[in-house]
Design a protein around this motif. Structure first.
Motif, PDB file in Angstrom:
ATOM      1  N   LEU A  18     -12.017  23.900  -4.607  1.00 35.95           N
ATOM      2  CA  LEU A  18     -13.159  22.993  -4.613  1.00 35.95           C
ATOM      3  C   LEU A  18     -14.193  23.544  -5.577  1.00 35.95           C
ATOM      4  CD1 LEU A  18     -13.862  22.215  -0.847  1.00 35.95           C
ATOM      5  CD2 LEU A  18     -12.852  20.698  -2.542  1.00 35.95           C
ATOM      6  N   ALA A  19     -14.742  22.684  -6.406  1.00 41.20           N
ATOM      7  CA  ALA A  19     -15.777  23.092  -7.352  1.00 41.20           C
ATOM      8  C   ALA A  19     -16.815  21.988  -7.437  1.00 41.20           C
ATOM      9  CB  ALA A  19     -15.174  23.360  -8.727  1.00 41.20           C
ATOM     10  N   THR A  20     -18.025  22.350  -7.777  1.00 42.63           N
ATOM     11  CA  THR A  20     -19.069  21.347  -7.915  1.00 42.63           C
ATOM     12  C   THR A  20     -19.245  20.976  -9.387  1.00 42.63           C
ATOM     13  OG1 THR A  20     -20.778  23.054  -8.005  1.00 42.63           O
ATOM     14  CG2 THR A  20     -20.329  22.062  -5.862  1.00 42.63           C
ATOM     15  N   SER A  21     -19.592  19.722  -9.593  1.00 43.35           N
ATOM     16  CA  SER A  21     -19.877  19.224 -10.938  1.00 43.35           C
ATOM     17  C   SER A  21     -20.801  18.025 -10.813  1.00 43.35           C
ATOM     18  CB  SER A  21     -18.598  18.801 -11.658  1.00 43.35           C
ATOM     19  OG  SER A  21     -18.905  18.294 -12.941  1.00 43.35           O
ATOM     20  N   SER A  22     -21.744  17.926 -11.724  1.00 47.21           N
ATOM     21  CA  SER A  22     -22.654  16.783 -11.699  1.00 47.21           C
ATOM     22  C   SER A  22     -22.097  15.602 -12.484  1.00 47.21           C
ATOM     23  CB  SER A  22     -24.028  17.187 -12.246  1.00 47.21           C
ATOM     24  OG  SER A  22     -23.887  17.714 -13.551  1.00 47.21           O
ATOM     25  N   THR A  23     -21.032  15.821 -13.259  1.00 43.87           N
ATOM     26  CA  THR A  23     -20.412  14.715 -13.986  1.00 43.87           C
ATOM     27  C   THR A  23     -18.898  14.875 -14.002  1.00 43.87           C
ATOM     28  OG1 THR A  23     -20.274  13.517 -16.072  1.00 43.87           O
ATOM     29  CG2 THR A  23     -20.762  15.848 -16.220  1.00 43.87           C
ATOM     30  N   VAL A  24     -18.210  13.837 -13.561  1.00 47.39           N
ATOM     31  CA  VAL A  24     -16.750  13.876 -13.527  1.00 47.39           C
ATOM     32  C   VAL A  24     -16.127  12.752 -14.357  1.00 47.39           C
ATOM     33  CG1 VAL A  24     -16.626  15.084 -11.312  1.00 47.39           C
ATOM     34  CG2 VAL A  24     -16.697  12.573 -11.359  1.00 47.39           C
ATOM     35  N   ARG A  30      -9.365  10.998 -18.047  1.00 50.44           N
ATOM     36  CA  ARG A  30      -8.078  11.668 -18.231  1.00 50.44           C
ATOM     37  C   ARG A  30      -7.045  11.243 -17.191  1.00 50.44           C
ATOM     38  NH1 ARG A  30      -7.338  15.853 -21.027  1.00 50.44           N
ATOM     39  NH2 ARG A  30      -5.715  16.604 -19.642  1.00 50.44           N
ATOM     40  N   GLY A  31      -7.484  10.493 -16.168  1.00 50.63           N
ATOM     41  CA  GLY A  31      -6.571  10.054 -15.128  1.00 50.63           C
ATOM     42  C   GLY A  31      -6.748  10.747 -13.796  1.00 50.63           C
ATOM     43  N   TRP A  32      -7.738  11.648 -13.684  1.00 49.54           N
ATOM     44  CA  TRP A  32      -8.020  12.256 -12.394  1.00 49.54           C
ATOM     45  C   TRP A  32      -8.565  11.168 -11.472  1.00 49.54           C
ATOM     46  CZ3 TRP A  32      -9.716  17.930 -11.844  1.00 49.54           C
ATOM     47  CH2 TRP A  32      -9.067  18.732 -12.773  1.00 49.54           C
ATOM     48  N   PHE A  33      -8.239  11.264 -10.197  1.00 49.85           N
ATOM     49  CA  PHE A  33      -8.655  10.261  -9.217  1.00 49.85           C
ATOM     50  C   PHE A  33      -9.861  10.736  -8.415  1.00 49.85           C
ATOM     51  CE2 PHE A  33      -4.138   9.243  -9.702  1.00 49.85           C
ATOM     52  CZ  PHE A  33      -4.182   7.860  -9.820  1.00 49.85           C
ATOM     53  N   VAL A  90      -7.108  20.679  -7.651  1.00 46.32           N
ATOM     54  CA  VAL A  90      -8.475  20.993  -8.054  1.00 46.32           C
ATOM     55  C   VAL A  90      -9.319  19.776  -7.718  1.00 46.32           C
ATOM     56  CG1 VAL A  90     -10.015  21.518  -9.975  1.00 46.32           C
ATOM     57  CG2 VAL A  90      -7.756  22.581  -9.870  1.00 46.32           C
ATOM     58  N   CYS A  91     -10.406  19.997  -7.014  1.00 43.68           N
ATOM     59  CA  CYS A  91     -11.271  18.905  -6.561  1.00 43.68           C
ATOM     60  C   CYS A  91     -12.712  19.192  -6.956  1.00 43.68           C
ATOM     61  CB  CYS A  91     -11.193  18.759  -5.046  1.00 43.68           C
ATOM     62  SG  CYS A  91      -9.534  18.536  -4.438  1.00 43.68           S
ATOM     63  N   PHE A  92     -13.265  18.332  -7.770  1.00 44.74           N
ATOM     64  CA  PHE A  92     -14.681  18.425  -8.111  1.00 44.74           C
ATOM     65  C   PHE A  92     -15.459  17.511  -7.182  1.00 44.74           C
ATOM     66  CE2 PHE A  92     -12.979  20.159 -12.015  1.00 44.74           C
ATOM     67  CZ  PHE A  92     -13.867  21.188 -12.274  1.00 44.74           C
ATOM     68  N   VAL A  93     -16.505  18.063  -6.600  1.00 48.78           N
ATOM     69  CA  VAL A  93     -17.362  17.339  -5.666  1.00 48.78           C
ATOM     70  C   VAL A  93     -18.804  17.487  -6.131  1.00 48.78           C
ATOM     71  CG1 VAL A  93     -15.775  17.573  -3.703  1.00 48.78           C
ATOM     72  CG2 VAL A  93     -17.462  19.357  -4.136  1.00 48.78           C
ATOM     73  N   PRO A  94     -19.709  16.639  -5.627  1.00 49.04           N
ATOM     74  CA  PRO A  94     -21.105  16.730  -6.070  1.00 49.04           C
ATOM     75  C   PRO A  94     -21.763  18.051  -5.666  1.00 49.04           C
ATOM     76  CG  PRO A  94     -20.703  14.652  -4.917  1.00 49.04           C
ATOM     77  CD  PRO A  94     -19.495  15.515  -4.725  1.00 49.04           C
ATOM     78  N   PRO A 115     -17.047   7.917  -6.616  1.00 45.94           N
ATOM     79  CA  PRO A 115     -16.937   8.119  -8.066  1.00 45.94           C
ATOM     80  C   PRO A 115     -17.527   9.451  -8.518  1.00 45.94           C
ATOM     81  CG  PRO A 115     -18.666   6.543  -7.572  1.00 45.94           C
ATOM     82  CD  PRO A 115     -17.983   6.852  -6.269  1.00 45.94           C
ATOM     83  N   ASP A 116     -18.178  10.172  -7.607  1.00 46.68           N
ATOM     84  CA  ASP A 116     -18.748  11.478  -7.924  1.00 46.68           C
ATOM     85  C   ASP A 116     -17.764  12.613  -7.675  1.00 46.68           C
ATOM     86  OD1 ASP A 116     -21.200  10.326  -8.600  1.00 46.68           O
ATOM     87  OD2 ASP A 116     -21.879  10.391  -6.515  1.00 46.68           O
ATOM     88  N   THR A 117     -16.484  12.270  -7.375  1.00 42.95           N
ATOM     89  CA  THR A 117     -15.450  13.274  -7.141  1.00 42.95           C
ATOM     90  C   THR A 117     -14.307  13.047  -8.120  1.00 42.95           C
ATOM     91  OG1 THR A 117     -14.269  11.921  -5.507  1.00 42.95           O
ATOM     92  CG2 THR A 117     -16.023  13.361  -4.672  1.00 42.95           C
ATOM     93  N   ALA A 118     -13.542  14.093  -8.375  1.00 44.85           N
ATOM     94  CA  ALA A 118     -12.361  13.991  -9.240  1.00 44.85           C
ATOM     95  C   ALA A 118     -11.340  15.016  -8.764  1.00 44.85           C
ATOM     96  CB  ALA A 118     -12.719  14.252 -10.701  1.00 44.85           C
TER      97      ALA A 118
END
Length: 127
Positions: A18-24, A30-33, A90-94, A115-118
């Motif tokens: 799990l990782a944080t990101s403000s933009t995904v 690229r096709g990440w869901f 790998v999961c990006f979350v807010p 939409p804030d996750t990938a």
């Protein structure tokens, strides 16, 4: 911020970073869901985990780097990575999403289809 977890989905333990990101948006392109919307397999990404460095690269561009190295792994995490053919979800979350189990369980419903996750399955390179 990032953390390793074992997430149970449909009775199956899935090793996740799990990782944080403000933009995904670039990852979606690229096709990440979004979380829970499907499983992408991004073979042009790689998660490199070494004792003194952890990096996540997409098309050879590093998007996550930590010189503190390999974070603590929950018991059985590496075994599940091996069972997935040396891949990890790998999961990006807010930013601000809790990574502890109770906190993450509490916000899980708000992450589904957000939409804030990938998320994507990514090959793991560990040395």
């Amino acid at each position: 911020m990032y953390s390793k977890i074992l997430w149970v989905a449909g009775g199956v333990e899935i090793p996740m970073l799990l990782a944080t990101s403000s933009t995904v948006a670039p990852l979606h392109a690229r096709g990440w869901f979004p979380w829970g919307a499907g499983v992408a397999n991004d073979v042009s990404a790689s998660l490199n985990i070494m004792p003194d460095l952890l990096t996540l690269a997409v098309d050879d561009i590093v998007i996550l780097s930590d010189t503190d190295g390999d974070p603590m792994s929950p018991p059985g995490w590496w075994e599940k990575v091996s069972e997935l053919g040396d891949r990890v979800m790998v999961c990006f979350v807010p930013p601000g999403t809790p990574f502890d189990e109770a906190g993450f369980q509490a916000v899980h419903g708000s992450l589904v289809d957000s939409p804030d996750t990938a998320t994507a399955l990514v090959p793991v390179i560990h040395r």
